[in-house]
Design a protein around this motif. Structure first.
Motif, PDB file in Angstrom:
ATOM      1  N   TYR A 166      54.118 -15.374  17.296  1.00 54.27           N
ATOM      2  CA  TYR A 166      53.027 -15.414  18.267  1.00 54.27           C
ATOM      3  C   TYR A 166      52.230 -16.683  18.017  1.00 54.27           C
ATOM      4  O   TYR A 166      52.179 -17.182  16.888  1.00 54.27           O
ATOM      5  CB  TYR A 166      52.076 -14.221  18.094  1.00 54.27           C
ATOM      6  N   ASN A 167      51.574 -17.184  19.029  1.00 60.19           N
ATOM      7  CA  ASN A 167      50.616 -18.262  18.849  1.00 60.19           C
ATOM      8  C   ASN A 167      49.232 -17.643  18.814  1.00 60.19           C
ATOM      9  O   ASN A 167      48.897 -16.791  19.637  1.00 60.19           O
ATOM     10  CB  ASN A 167      50.702 -19.271  19.999  1.00 60.19           C
ATOM     11  N   LEU A 182      47.116 -28.586  18.707  1.00 55.63           N
ATOM     12  CA  LEU A 182      48.512 -28.165  18.641  1.00 55.63           C
ATOM     13  C   LEU A 182      49.190 -28.843  17.453  1.00 55.63           C
ATOM     14  O   LEU A 182      49.172 -30.067  17.341  1.00 55.63           O
ATOM     15  CB  LEU A 182      49.243 -28.544  19.939  1.00 55.63           C
ATOM     16  N   ALA A 183      49.762 -28.059  16.582  1.00 57.01           N
ATOM     17  CA  ALA A 183      50.449 -28.602  15.409  1.00 57.01           C
ATOM     18  C   ALA A 183      51.815 -29.160  15.804  1.00 57.01           C
ATOM     19  O   ALA A 183      52.420 -28.708  16.774  1.00 57.01           O
ATOM     20  CB  ALA A 183      50.628 -27.508  14.359  1.00 57.01           C
ATOM     21  N   ASN A 184      52.294 -30.123  15.041  1.00 53.40           N
ATOM     22  CA  ASN A 184      53.675 -30.596  15.206  1.00 53.40           C
ATOM     23  C   ASN A 184      54.647 -29.598  14.597  1.00 53.40           C
ATOM     24  O   ASN A 184      55.746 -29.411  15.093  1.00 53.40           O
ATOM     25  CB  ASN A 184      53.875 -31.955  14.535  1.00 53.40           C
ATOM     26  N   SER A 185      54.235 -28.992  13.493  1.00 47.85           N
ATOM     27  CA  SER A 185      55.074 -28.007  12.817  1.00 47.85           C
ATOM     28  C   SER A 185      54.185 -27.120  11.955  1.00 47.85           C
ATOM     29  O   SER A 185      53.020 -27.428  11.727  1.00 47.85           O
ATOM     30  CB  SER A 185      56.124 -28.695  11.929  1.00 47.85           C
ATOM     31  N   ASN A 228      38.236 -22.859  14.968  1.00 50.99           N
ATOM     32  CA  ASN A 228      38.141 -24.297  15.257  1.00 50.99           C
ATOM     33  C   ASN A 228      39.075 -24.722  16.385  1.00 50.99           C
ATOM     34  O   ASN A 228      39.339 -25.909  16.557  1.00 50.99           O
ATOM     35  CB  ASN A 228      38.433 -25.107  13.999  1.00 50.99           C
ATOM     36  N   LEU A 229      39.608 -23.742  17.119  1.00 46.02           N
ATOM     37  CA  LEU A 229      40.517 -23.943  18.245  1.00 46.02           C
ATOM     38  C   LEU A 229      41.890 -24.474  17.843  1.00 46.02           C
ATOM     39  O   LEU A 229      42.658 -24.912  18.689  1.00 46.02           O
ATOM     40  CB  LEU A 229      39.894 -24.865  19.313  1.00 46.02           C
TER      41      LEU A 229
END
Length: 127
Positions: free
Chosen positions: A70-71, A44-47, A76-77
């Motif tokens: 959208y996510n 999960l990215a911070n930004s 690489n997940l």
């Protein structure tokens, strides 16, 4: 899941203090919502930062009244933001079938600058 046929009319804006509260909570807890196997892998990215040209291109599509996020997940997940324009009926504006194979159709933006690893300078929202 709720279905709506119109774009939300709220202002979409919040205060800096609310944004700081939300981004701080996310950074503090983002690993805990993942299964142990996936923790500490920057799933999960911070930004994620997109340049103005990408947003302007989406907004310039005929009939575009807004942008939807959208996510998505790469091989690489890693979770990535995927941006598409939406029309006044809140429908995604996607390439027509003749454009689906064209890599340069400019209807869908992804490839933002993901943090980590490429993080912005420190601000109240990311310290």
């Amino acid at each position: 899941m709720s279905v709506t046929n119109t774009i939300p009319t709220s202002s979409h804006f919040i205060s800096l203090s609310k944004a700081v509260e939300m981004t701080t909570a996310y950074r503090a807890d983002k690993e805990t919502i993942l299964a142990t196997t996936y923790q500490n892998q920057d799933i999960l990215a911070n930004s994620e930062t997109f340049n103005r040209a990408a947003l302007d291109t989406l907004l310039a599509i005929e009939g575009c009244a807004g942008i939807r996020l959208y996510n998505g997940m790469d091989e690489n997940l890693k979770v990535h933001a995927i941006l598409v324009g939406v029309n006044e009926n809140n429908e995604d504006i996607l390439p027509t079938s003749s454009l689906i194979e064209n890599e340069e159709d400019e209807y869908i933006a992804e490839d933002g600058q993901r943090c980590p690893p490429l993080c912005p300078p420190a601000s109240d929202l990311n310290e």
